[in-house]
Design a protein around this motif. Structure first.
Motif, short mmCIF file in Angstrom:
data_model
loop_
_atom_site.label_atom_id
_atom_site.label_comp_id
_atom_site.label_asym_id
_atom_site.label_seq_id
_atom_site.Cartn_x
_atom_site.Cartn_y
_atom_site.Cartn_z
N CYS A 44 -5.59 7.77 6.34
CA CYS A 44 -6.18 8.27 5.11
C CYS A 44 -6.84 9.60 5.41
O CYS A 44 -7.80 9.67 6.17
CB CYS A 44 -7.21 7.28 4.57
SG CYS A 44 -6.56 5.63 4.24
N ALA A 86 -3.31 8.96 1.19
CA ALA A 86 -2.54 8.11 2.10
C ALA A 86 -1.36 8.92 2.64
O ALA A 86 -0.71 9.64 1.91
CB ALA A 86 -2.04 6.87 1.39
N HIS A 141 0.83 -1.19 0.00
CA HIS A 141 0.00 0.00 0.00
C HIS A 141 0.87 1.25 0.00
O HIS A 141 2.05 1.21 0.37
CB HIS A 141 -0.93 -0.01 1.21
CG HIS A 141 -1.75 -1.25 1.33
ND1 HIS A 141 -2.68 -1.62 0.37
CD2 HIS A 141 -1.77 -2.22 2.28
CE1 HIS A 141 -3.25 -2.76 0.74
NE2 HIS A 141 -2.71 -3.15 1.88
N LYS A 142 0.30 2.37 -0.39
CA LYS A 142 1.05 3.62 -0.45
C LYS A 142 1.67 3.96 0.89
O LYS A 142 1.06 3.77 1.94
CB LYS A 142 0.12 4.76 -0.91
CG LYS A 142 -0.34 4.65 -2.36
CD LYS A 142 -1.25 5.80 -2.73
CE LYS A 142 -1.69 5.70 -4.19
NZ LYS A 142 -2.61 6.81 -4.56
N SER A 187 -4.94 0.18 2.25
CA SER A 187 -5.07 1.20 1.21
C SER A 187 -6.19 2.17 1.58
O SER A 187 -7.03 1.88 2.43
CB SER A 187 -5.37 0.54 -0.14
OG SER A 187 -6.58 -0.20 -0.06
N ASP A 226 2.45 8.10 -1.26
CA ASP A 226 3.58 7.26 -1.67
C ASP A 226 4.81 8.07 -2.10
O ASP A 226 5.75 7.51 -2.66
CB ASP A 226 3.18 6.30 -2.80
CG ASP A 226 3.83 4.93 -2.63
OD1 ASP A 226 4.21 4.60 -1.49
OD2 ASP A 226 3.98 4.20 -3.62
#
Length: 225
Positions: free
Chosen positions: A219, A81, A67-68, A74, A100
């Protein structure tokens, strides 16, 4: 009928030994069977769902999806993220990752002691004139912050007030060598849910003179109200 002659003493000893070995072997087999049966029952009873989750892919070493920012999960659409890690004592610098992309880290050589702030509009860096910088942030801009070594000593009341406007709940109590990570936004009407703070306490510090580092991931909505 005539009795059979008794076996010689050495032969009797040999037969007795064979009988003992045979009995011990049978006992060991029975104990092994009972142990295996018990293990099977425990696994079937308590680990039924766990074994279901173990797939052939796991045994073959297939990598789990990344995941980022290396986060554990995610983010849904319309969310960013992020991961913010504070510094560790005055040795290991902080890092800030957004979508990311590592915005700040020791590897990028753009962090310093005190407050390290990154804005999602591309402005980032170690701020010298912090008060002027915070005042000039545009409405709707996300602000990611990580402490390193000591972030509070040179922080005046106006600077703390600016961070409070960005949604911070802990900046008012931030003290000498406390660790602090925060994500807020200019124009935020409510307190930000993305904040962690740990006090510098000699009784609980992980490092001599400094508390343990803080790590926060999550998030963030694209529009924070």
């Amino acid at each position: 009928p005539p009795r059979a002659a008794p076996a010689p003493a050495p032969l009797r000893l040999l037969l007795s030994a064979i009988s003992s070995v045979h009995s011990a072997g049978v006992i060991r087999l029975v104990l092994l069977f009972v142990t295996l049966l018990g293990m099977w029952f425990i696994m079937k009873t308590y680990f039924h769902h766990t074994w279901k989750a173990v797939s052939l892919r796991s045994w073959l070493g297939e990598r789990l999806p990344r995941h980022k920012c290396g986060n554990q999960k995610s983010c849904p659409q319309n969310y960013f993220a992020f991961k913010i890690i504070s510094g560790a004592a005055n040795v290991v610098g902080p890092s800030i990752c957004f979508e990311d992309l590592v915005l700040m880290s020791s590897v990028k050589n753009n962090i310093g002691r005190g407050l390290n702030i990154a804005l999602v509009n591309g402005e980032l860096g170690n701020i010298t004139k912090l008060q002027t910088f915070l005042q000039g942030i545009k409405r709707g801009t996300l602000v990611l912050t990580a402490s390193y070594d000591d972030a509070a000593t040179k922080m005046n009341d106006k600077v703390r007030a600016y961070f409070t406007e960005l949604g911070s709940s802990h900046v008012g109590e931030l003290g000498f060598r406390d660790n602090w990570v925060f994500l807020g936004a200019k124009g935020l009407m409510n307190k930000s849910p993305f904040e962690k703070h740990i006090k510098n306490d000699q009784e609980t510090n992980k490092y001599e003179g400094w508390p343990e580092l803080l790590e926060m991931e999550g998030c963030a909505p694209r529009k924070m109200d």
